[in-house]
Design an enzyme around this catalytic site. Structure first.
Site, mmCIF file in Angstrom:
data_model
loop_
_atom_site.group_PDB
_atom_site.id
_atom_site.type_symbol
_atom_site.label_atom_id
_atom_site.label_comp_id
_atom_site.label_asym_id
_atom_site.label_seq_id
_atom_site.Cartn_x
_atom_site.Cartn_y
_atom_site.Cartn_z
ATOM 1 C CG HIS A 57 -1.818 1.191 1.275
ATOM 2 N ND1 HIS A 57 -1.739 2.141 2.270
ATOM 3 C CD2 HIS A 57 -2.805 1.618 0.439
ATOM 4 C CE1 HIS A 57 -2.649 3.072 2.058
ATOM 5 N NE2 HIS A 57 -3.300 2.780 0.955
ATOM 6 C CG HIS A 111 -7.330 5.537 -3.470
ATOM 7 N ND1 HIS A 111 -6.964 6.599 -2.677
ATOM 8 C CD2 HIS A 111 -6.598 4.481 -3.038
ATOM 9 C CE1 HIS A 111 -6.048 6.205 -1.809
ATOM 10 N NE2 HIS A 111 -5.802 4.922 -2.001
ATOM 11 N NE ARG A 146 -14.218 13.010 27.075
ATOM 12 C CZ ARG A 146 -15.119 13.398 26.166
ATOM 13 N NH1 ARG A 146 -14.954 13.083 24.888
ATOM 14 N NH2 ARG A 146 -16.174 14.105 26.524
ATOM 15 C CB CYS A 183 -11.893 11.682 31.997
ATOM 16 S SG CYS A 183 -13.437 12.398 31.386
ATOM 17 C CE1 TYR A 200 -15.067 17.002 31.193
ATOM 18 C CE2 TYR A 200 -15.699 18.571 29.477
ATOM 19 C CZ TYR A 200 -15.259 17.310 29.855
ATOM 20 O OH TYR A 200 -14.994 16.360 28.897
#
Length: 553
Positions: A123, A147, A219, A267, A405
């Site tokens: 490839h 392509h 995240r 997180c 948050y």
């Protein structure tokens, strides 16, 4: 066929493949007209030309090996690329998705299913193709227009093995945003694929004190931007009576002393799934305990850069530092959030403009080429792909800062929640989790003892003093006797602590319920129940961690 003959054959067909490259250039011409970065465009053209020649080489060799097969297919089948083939079997998307490794690599195109495993080493785009494993190549071909030629369609069809089930056909019109995403470690537990969010498996958390970069939890809020470290700039704007703006390349940031900080990033929604399951539903990614990882970050101190731009310590009251990243949502809005200026200018907070992670250049998923690291704060404040820093009397106006948050009490609903009056989360409470064994495991007792391991962490630079484990629903507690932590100064313990405890079990005991809680250097301890800390966003989910295991003697 020898390499020499292949190359000669390719040269004989050079006009054909130069036209292919020209087509690729034409497809990208509109983007070029709107770009300022000519060098990047030139690289694209060069890549297209190289890819075209290499594709020609592959086609030449492939056509020899498959000439007879293609002829037979053409005689028996007049369908175009990706059209349904009644002579081939049908596959479901679930089955196709399992073939996403170099040992077995399938892709789809419209109705077609293709086994392109043998093509992977050839490839021209290298490992970028791995992002399409078990998935459709349509979005990728919409971006990489070179392509879309008769020759490549024919090459694709030579790998045809079946049809995609009609029920699994999906609209891919917006997928082009995601085709250049980084290749991720297959061991990560994927929570959402677009944007990509994944946590580290619990048992791998305690296998390393500093989490390997490829296993560090991910995240994202938007697609990962394509950036070049040699061209990247960070703009610093100070609004203080008059506006002063300076711009730094990464090379110019090297004028400041470099330093390293070991810090865990977590997180604010880590362990949200427990709150959701044990109380009532909340909104947000259903993180288990794997939305936290530890690393050594290297860069320059934010405070040094701000002072070099003329910022005075006396001007902190009521002001904020707004961090803006290069990641952009579908409406063209950049990700942004902020922290109080006094937090940024406290030297103990060790806030970095980081370029390296665990001794290596930042990976794309973790902010390449530049990100903020705000130790002890929710990871959302450590903005990735940093492109601007603004000192302002106002907080960030972004959705992610104004409408997320933030902390609410357990009685607030989405109808009654007032985000404007709710305080933003700038630090994190003490938490812990048992990582090994996992809930539901069968563990072997050795000499009447079961060994368990886990992590503990507290925000704001607090150190973990103790981790306690109860084997009998809180009647008695066993203290973890092995604690691995960093040797940071007081109030600068930004890394996590890994711990080991040995729990006695009775002869013949078949099941064990374990509770874990940690205490930090401020003598804050985890609450017992999630009921008392439940909130609509499921953030700050830090009640006792509880698992049940089966005992084998």
């Amino acid at each position: 066929m020898s390499l020499k003959n292949i190359l000669l054959r390719t040269i004989n067909q050079k006009n054909k493949y130069i036209n292919l490259a020209a087509t690729a250039v034409k497809i990208n011409q509109e983007q070029y007209n709107h770009r300022d970065q000519n060098n990047k465009y030139k690289k694209t053209v060069a890549t297209a030309l190289f890819s075209s020649v290499l594709i020609g080489t592959v086609l030449a060799e492939k056509s020899k090996n498959n000439k007879k097969e293609l002829k037979e297919n053409n005689e028996e089948n007049t369908c175009g690329a990706g059209e349904k083939r009644p002579d081939l079997p049908t596959y479901r998307a679930e089955e196709i998705s399992k073939h996403n490794s170099k040992k077995s690599f399938w892709v789809t195109y419209k109705n077609g299913v293709y086994d392109v495993t043998s093509f992977l080493p050839s490839h021209p785009g290298g490992d970028q193709i791995m992002n399409a494993g078990g998935y459709s190549i349509e979005p990728f071909w919409n971006v990489y227009g070179m392509h879309k030629t008769k020759e490549i369609y024919a090459l694709l069809e030579s790998y045809r093995i079946g049809n995609l089930h009609e029920d699994d056909m999906v609209d891919l019109s917006d997928e082009e945003l995601w085709v250049k995403e980084p290749i991720r470690d297959k061991r990560l537990i994927v929570k959402t694929s677009k944007p990509f969010n994944a946590e580290i498996p619990a048992k791998l958390q305690v296998a390393h004190f500093d989490t390997p970069n490829e296993l560090f939890y991910v995240r994202q809020h938007m697609p990962v931007p394509e950036l070049d470290s040699s061209e990247h700039r960070v703009r610093v704007t100070i609004k203080n009576g008059q506006t002063v703006t300076r711009e730094f390349s990464l090379q110019q940031l090297d004028q400041f002393p470099r330093t390293a900080v070991r810090a865990a990033l977590m997180c604010a929604g880590n362990r949200r799934s427990e709150m959701n399951e044990q109380v009532k539903p909340v909104k947000g990614i259903s993180w288990q305990g794997g939305a936290i990882s530890n690393a050594v970050w290297e860069g320059v101190l934010l405070i040094d850069v701000l002072k070099a731009c003329g910022l005075e310590d006396t001007s902190t009251a009521g002001k904020h530092v707004i961090f803006t990243g290069s990641d952009i949502d579908a409406t063209g809005v950049n990700f942004s959030t902020s922290i109080p200026l006094e937090q940024a200018l406290n030297p103990k907070n060790r806030i970095l403009l980081a370029t390296h992670m665990n001794g290596a250049v930042l990976p794309p998923d973790h902010g390449y080429p530049l990100r903020v690291i705000v130790p002890g704060a929710p990871a959302v404040r450590s903005v990735k792909w940093l492109e601007s820093i603004t000192i302002s009397k106002d907080e960030s106006s972004s959705h992610w800062h104004q409408k997320d948050y933030r902390s609410f009490n357990a009685s607030k609903t989405w109808e009654t929640a007032d985000f404007a009056s709710a305080p933003p989360i700038y630090s994190l409470p003490v938490t812990s989790a048992i990582c090994d064994p996992a809930h539901g495991d069968t563990v072997t007792a050795k000499n009447g003892v079961v060994e368990i391991r886990g992590y503990a962490y507290s925000g704001g630079g607090a150190k973990i003093l103790r981790v306690d484990i109860s084997p009998d629903c809180g009647k008695t507690w066993v203290q973890a006797e092995e604690m691995q932590s960093d040797d940071a100064p007081p109030q600068q313990h930004y890394a996590w602590t890994l711990w080991t405890a040995r729990i006695p079990v009775s002869k013949g005991q078949k099941e064990l319920e374990l509770w874990a809680k940690a205490t930090d250097s401020n003598f804050n301890t985890q609450p017992e129940r999630f009921n008392d800390i439940w909130n609509i966003r499921g953030v700050l989910s830090n009640a006792y961690h509880r698992i049940k295991v089966q005992i084998k003697h």
